[in-house]
Scaffold this motif. Structure first.
Motif, mmCIF file in Angstrom:
data_model
loop_
_atom_site.group_PDB
_atom_site.id
_atom_site.type_symbol
_atom_site.label_atom_id
_atom_site.label_comp_id
_atom_site.label_asym_id
_atom_site.label_seq_id
_atom_site.Cartn_x
_atom_site.Cartn_y
_atom_site.Cartn_z
ATOM 1 N N GLU A 101 -47.994 -4.480 15.638
ATOM 2 C CA GLU A 101 -47.752 -3.041 15.659
ATOM 3 C C GLU A 101 -47.892 -2.533 17.082
ATOM 4 O O GLU A 101 -48.732 -3.036 17.838
ATOM 5 C CB GLU A 101 -48.767 -2.290 14.796
ATOM 6 N N LEU A 102 -47.116 -1.504 17.430
ATOM 7 C CA LEU A 102 -47.304 -0.851 18.715
ATOM 8 C C LEU A 102 -48.569 -0.007 18.635
ATOM 9 O O LEU A 102 -48.650 0.966 17.888
ATOM 10 C CB LEU A 102 -46.099 0.029 19.063
ATOM 11 N N HIS A 103 -49.570 -0.391 19.392
ATOM 12 C CA HIS A 103 -50.852 0.298 19.358
ATOM 13 C C HIS A 103 -50.692 1.653 20.057
ATOM 14 O O HIS A 103 -50.193 1.720 21.181
ATOM 15 C CB HIS A 103 -51.904 -0.541 20.067
ATOM 16 N N GLY A 139 -47.432 -3.683 24.298
ATOM 17 C CA GLY A 139 -48.422 -2.955 23.531
ATOM 18 C C GLY A 139 -48.406 -3.269 22.050
ATOM 19 O O GLY A 139 -49.125 -2.629 21.275
ATOM 20 N N TYR A 140 -47.607 -4.260 21.655
ATOM 21 C CA TYR A 140 -47.583 -4.687 20.255
ATOM 22 C C TYR A 140 -48.669 -5.740 20.034
ATOM 23 O O TYR A 140 -48.624 -6.835 20.595
ATOM 24 C CB TYR A 140 -46.210 -5.256 19.891
ATOM 25 N N PHE A 141 -49.644 -5.387 19.211
ATOM 26 C CA PHE A 141 -50.770 -6.265 18.923
ATOM 27 C C PHE A 141 -50.898 -6.450 17.412
ATOM 28 O O PHE A 141 -50.344 -5.672 16.630
ATOM 29 C CB PHE A 141 -52.067 -5.658 19.467
ATOM 30 N N PRO A 142 -51.651 -7.480 16.977
ATOM 31 C CA PRO A 142 -51.886 -7.629 15.540
ATOM 32 C C PRO A 142 -52.494 -6.357 14.947
ATOM 33 O O PRO A 142 -53.358 -5.727 15.573
ATOM 34 C CB PRO A 142 -52.861 -8.813 15.460
ATOM 35 N N LYS A 143 -52.053 -5.982 13.778
ATOM 36 C CA LYS A 143 -52.532 -4.762 13.129
ATOM 37 C C LYS A 143 -54.059 -4.773 13.037
ATOM 38 O O LYS A 143 -54.664 -5.756 12.636
ATOM 39 C CB LYS A 143 -51.940 -4.657 11.728
ATOM 40 N N ILE A 155 -51.948 -1.759 31.754
ATOM 41 C CA ILE A 155 -51.371 -2.510 30.637
ATOM 42 C C ILE A 155 -52.507 -3.211 29.913
ATOM 43 O O ILE A 155 -53.090 -4.162 30.439
ATOM 44 C CB ILE A 155 -50.319 -3.536 31.107
ATOM 45 N N PRO A 156 -52.859 -2.788 28.694
ATOM 46 C CA PRO A 156 -54.099 -3.274 28.085
ATOM 47 C C PRO A 156 -53.978 -4.664 27.474
ATOM 48 O O PRO A 156 -52.886 -5.161 27.178
ATOM 49 C CB PRO A 156 -54.371 -2.238 26.990
ATOM 50 N N GLY A 157 -55.129 -5.266 27.274
ATOM 51 C CA GLY A 157 -55.242 -6.425 26.411
ATOM 52 C C GLY A 157 -55.657 -5.942 25.033
ATOM 53 O O GLY A 157 -55.667 -4.747 24.760
ATOM 54 N N PHE A 158 -56.037 -6.899 24.172
ATOM 55 C CA PHE A 158 -56.441 -6.483 22.831
ATOM 56 C C PHE A 158 -57.589 -7.331 22.307
ATOM 57 O O PHE A 158 -57.806 -8.464 22.741
ATOM 58 C CB PHE A 158 -55.252 -6.513 21.857
ATOM 59 N N PHE A 159 -58.317 -6.720 21.364
ATOM 60 C CA PHE A 159 -59.494 -7.345 20.765
ATOM 61 C C PHE A 159 -59.342 -7.303 19.253
ATOM 62 O O PHE A 159 -59.001 -6.264 18.674
ATOM 63 C CB PHE A 159 -60.750 -6.573 21.168
ATOM 64 N N ILE A 160 -59.589 -8.437 18.609
ATOM 65 C CA ILE A 160 -59.594 -8.473 17.158
ATOM 66 C C ILE A 160 -60.448 -9.646 16.689
ATOM 67 O O ILE A 160 -60.364 -10.751 17.225
ATOM 68 C CB ILE A 160 -58.153 -8.568 16.584
#
Length: 274
Positions: A101-103, A139-143, A155-160
């Motif tokens: 998803e686009l965060h 900016g598309y990361f796992p939901k 430009i961000p990273g992501f945490f899950i």
């Protein structure tokens, strides 16, 4: 964070994934491992494992499926861009059986970045242009992901699920991981950092000192013993480096015990000593 989450984190191992064909082919030398060892060590932490993986989506998906299932805390560098050779975002989503998803915060930060560069005469602030639509793909990361802020270019990273994904560029990755350690895992940082001490012995087979190493770890559960043998590479004499690492309040006594045991078992601490 709940008590159960905190306890789970304290029992988790800390792992590092480095992604990039260029590392495995030798086109670029990895800089992350030594820096991240230093980074976590400064916070009283230690890596338990490291994997260097190619930009292969199936391979990444399989590796991430294992690491998500492990419950480990994982830092991942590389492969989160939006070019055809970047697969980490997609692999993380596939490993968790989640859609991308686009965060909304990522969209906001990427939009701000495009506006900033346009103000400098580079590109356009119009997010409907093909170039900016391509940038939004980053900016598309796992939901369900949360962003990791990027102080270098927004430009961000992501945490899950205890996994932190950052770019492969050290200038971006390192401050992003420091932020992650100091905000998400502040409760893991030890007020008294782990320390390591060692000494060299000669004429001592490892098999003779091994029972003492095992006894040491039973006597001081917060300390780990190690034995690093050398067969005399570079013209030196064969020897063993014996040591301990762990809580600084325990290491001194444990090291003294190990030194005394080595002496009792006939180790020589200097070449030619009797």
């Amino acid at each position: 964070m709940s008590v159960s989450q905190s306890q789970a984190q304290k029992s988790s191992r800390l792992g590092l994934i480095i992604v990039g064909d260029e590392i495995l082919s030798g086109r670029r030398q990895d800089k992350h491992l030594s820096k991240i060892i230093e980074m976590v060590g400064a916070r009283g932490l230690q890596l338990s494992w490291v994997e260097i993986l190619s930009d292969d989506r199936a391979l990444l998906t399989e590796a991430l499926r294992r690491s998500f299932a492990s419950g480990d805390i994982v830092l991942s560098c590389g492969g989160i861009g939006a070019t055809p050779d970047d697969h980490t975002r997609q692999a993380a989503a596939a490993a968790l059986d989640l859609p991308l998803e686009l965060h909304p915060e990522a969209r906001e930060q990427i939009t701000l970045r495009c506006a900033e560069t346009a103000a400098k005469g580079q590109g356009s602030a119009d997010m409907s242009t093909p170039e900016n639509l391509q940038r939004l793909n980053m900016g598309y990361f796992p939901k369900g992901s949360e962003i990791i802020p990027n102080p270098y270019n927004r430009i961000p990273g992501f945490f899950i699920r205890n996994h932190s994904f950052v770019p492969g560029f050290p200038v971006m990755a390192w401050p992003m991981l420091e932020w992650t350690l100091d905000t998400r895992y502040a409760d893991l940082v030890r007020s008294k950092p782990s320390v390591e001490q060692s000494f060299i012995v000669y004429n001592m087979p490892e098999s003779r000192i091994t029972p003492a190493l095992e006894a040491l770890e039973q006597k001081w559960p917060g300390v780990r013993a190690f034995s690093l043998p050398s067969v005399g590479e570079g013209g030196g004499a064969p020897h063993i480096e014996l040591g301990v690492k762990g809580d600084q309040d325990l290491v001194g006594a444990a090291l003294e015990y190990l030194r005394n045991e080595a002496a009792r078992l006939g180790a020589k601490f200097e070449l030619g000593s009797s």
